[in-house]
Design an enzyme around this catalytic site. Structure first.
Site, PDB file in Angstrom:
ATOM      1  N   TRP A 172      37.816-118.338  23.022  1.00 29.02           N
ATOM      2  CA  TRP A 172      38.834-117.823  23.944  1.00 29.02           C
ATOM      3  C   TRP A 172      39.582-116.661  23.306  1.00 29.02           C
ATOM      4  CZ3 TRP A 172      44.097-117.241  23.489  1.00 29.02           C
ATOM      5  CH2 TRP A 172      44.815-116.987  24.654  1.00 29.02           C
ATOM      6  N   HIS A 173      39.791-116.725  21.998  1.00 25.60           N
ATOM      7  CA  HIS A 173      40.576-115.698  21.316  1.00 25.60           C
ATOM      8  C   HIS A 173      39.847-114.368  21.191  1.00 25.60           C
ATOM      9  CE1 HIS A 173      43.183-119.069  20.112  1.00 25.60           C
ATOM     10  NE2 HIS A 173      44.098-118.144  19.935  1.00 25.60           N
ATOM     11  N   GLY A 174      38.545-114.370  21.207  1.00 18.57           N
ATOM     12  CA  GLY A 174      37.884-113.084  21.097  1.00 18.57           C
ATOM     13  C   GLY A 174      36.382-113.179  20.977  1.00 18.57           C
TER      14      GLY A 174
END
Length: 482
Positions: A325-327
């Site tokens: 989700w973060h990258g």
């Protein structure tokens, strides 16, 4: 529009005055103003991506109304999947298209087949990961019949695009935030003052702590091959406080701003660096995201029920998805895996809920055991942050290898060391204030409130002065890239 910009300093009081003194008699006009202000706030960055928010809003609003009148399970599932595929489709395309394409090409090269495909020059819309999850909470909860679908498109649009938390959270649930748009809001002076105090503390975290730590974290990480282990350790320390000050600072400003308009948002950070184990850390770090994954992914998968294999699988799924989700980078996935490895022994030993109370509650100092556990937890977190910050897996590996060399016992040396020492002193003072206020929603919520008004406002003036003198160029919040 950045919270720490002149633009926002003008924007906020204008919206506040219109909201409370011009259209305060009409709830519908207040909600409409919030929608207009939110679209202006977001469009200030790039107006072209307003169409994504508008389209997601219309899709989920329509799906909610259809779910209300649909009783057949198969059709309800189809409606839910329309919402999921539309929202995650946008997120997947803008955020992960090039990542999957590059890895697809690499995989076929490994198998001996050379595929020609061009990546796209895609601009990642700010905050898409945040508002996508927020609007998904609406359709999922309506599908589960935990929430009555709304017929008020303006209120729903305000919920999806609410400008204080639009681009970096907290990720609010529809069950909590949406109903707040249905009822008349009265101005509460004490709540507004408390909101201003939280905004002040958030700006301090961002400008004084995060931005100054970022200067040295960037210097050290970008030239890591040239530094000793002790300097690299210091770089990881600076990054730990950069990301904490930056992200929790944004949350404080968002929550405080919401209070100015009569809204209540959930606490997103609860002093995570005072945690005594990794499970406690994840109950205190980015709470809105971790609880979202818990309720909409972890528990549906079976949670901590079932056998050992199920627990292991669910733990790795939740942390890997959180990392992804973060990258779109393998470093985030490894960061998630590492946190799963940290967490799993606590879960299997049924000690993941051992530390639910505030550390050293009612005491001035922690016990030796508590202090040791906090240091161990922070050290593990620091190692994981290296993967989060590194450019790629190779960079993270070489960084950690050099950091844990014999040079870790040397004296850190790099350009700007004198200023770095000043920043370290400020961070230590910041930690003392955070420790003092660790039982509150934010550190200075109740600090100094019973002091003489002159002394209290002298302290606030010092904080403002530090924000002004440490304010260089306007720095974007680090979570804008997620």
């Amino acid at each position: 529009m950045l919270f720490n910009s002149i633009d926002f300093a003008i924007f906020l009081p204008v919206v506040f005055i219109l909201y409370w003194f011009v259209i305060n008699k009409s709830l519908r006009f207040q909600n409409l103003l919030i929608v207009a202000a939110s679209y202006l706030f977001y469009g200030w960055w790039d107006y072209r991506f307003l169409s994504l928010i508008f389209f997601s809003t219309l899709v989920d609003y329509s799906v909610g109304l259809k779910l209300k009148n649909e009783s057949k399970v198969s059709r309800r599932k189809v409606l839910l999947w329309i919402s999921i595929l539309v929202n995650l489709g946008f997120l997947g395309f803008f955020k992960y298209y090039n990542f999957f394409l590059d890895n697809f090409i690499t995989a076929f090269k490994f198998l001996g087949t050379d595929i020609k495909a061009n990546s796209l020059n895609i601009i990642l819309p700010v905050g898409i990961s945040f508002y996508t999850f927020q609007t998904l909470s609406y359709t999922i909860d309506v599908y589960r019949k935990k929430l009555e679908p709304t017929k008020d498109l303006i209120a729903f649009s305000a919920f999806v695009s609410f400008f204080p938390q639009l681009v970096a959270g907290p990720i609010e649930r529809a069950t909590h935030l949406l109903p707040q748009f249905y009822y008349k809001r009265d101005f509460d002076y004490s709540n507004a003052v408390d909101g201003m105090r939280q905004i002040l503390w958030g700006l301090f975290k961002k400008i004084v702590i995060a931005d100054n730590c970022a200067e040295f974290a960037n210097l050290i990480f970008n030239n890591s091959e040239a530094y000793s282990g002790s300097t690299l350790l210091l770089g990881a320390f600076f990054f730990a406080f950069q990301i904490y000050g930056d992200f929790s600072g944004y949350s404080d400003i968002a929550i405080g701003t919401s209070r100015l308009f009569g809204f209540s948002l959930m606490q997103n950070f609860n002093f995570p660096y005072f945690s005594r184990d990794i499970a406690e850390f994840w109950r205190r770090w980015h709470i809105s995201l971790s609880t979202w994954f818990r309720d909409y992914l972890y528990i549906p998968l079976g949670g901590s029920r079932g056998g050992i294999w199920s627990k292991v699988r669910n733990t790795f799924v939740i942390f890997i998805v959180s990392g992804f989700w973060h990258g779109a980078n393998w470093t985030f996935i490894v960061w998630g895996v590492l946190n799963a490895i940290y967490f799993l022994p606590l879960l299997l030993a049924k000690k993941n809920r051992s530390n639910l109370e505030v550390v050293a509650k009612g005491k001035i100092l922690p016990s030796i055991r508590e202090f040791t556990l906090m240091m161990v937890t922070f050290s593990l977190t620091l190692i994981a942050w290296v993967f989060f910050r590194a450019n790629d897996i190779s960079h993270a590996y070489s960084y950690l290898l050099s950091m844990f060399s014999v040079t870790i016992f040397s004296v850190p040396m790099f350009l700007g060391m004198k200023k770095a020492l000043l920043v370290l002193v400020i961070v230590m003072c910041f930690l003392l204030i955070e420790w003092k206020g660790r039982s509150c929603q934010y550190a200075i919520e109740k600090l100094w409130v019973d002091w003489h008004v002159l002394l209290r406002y002298t302290i606030y003036s010092i904080i403002i002065f530090m924000i002004v003198i440490f304010n260089g160029s306007e720095q974007e919040f680090i979570y804008f890239q997620f």
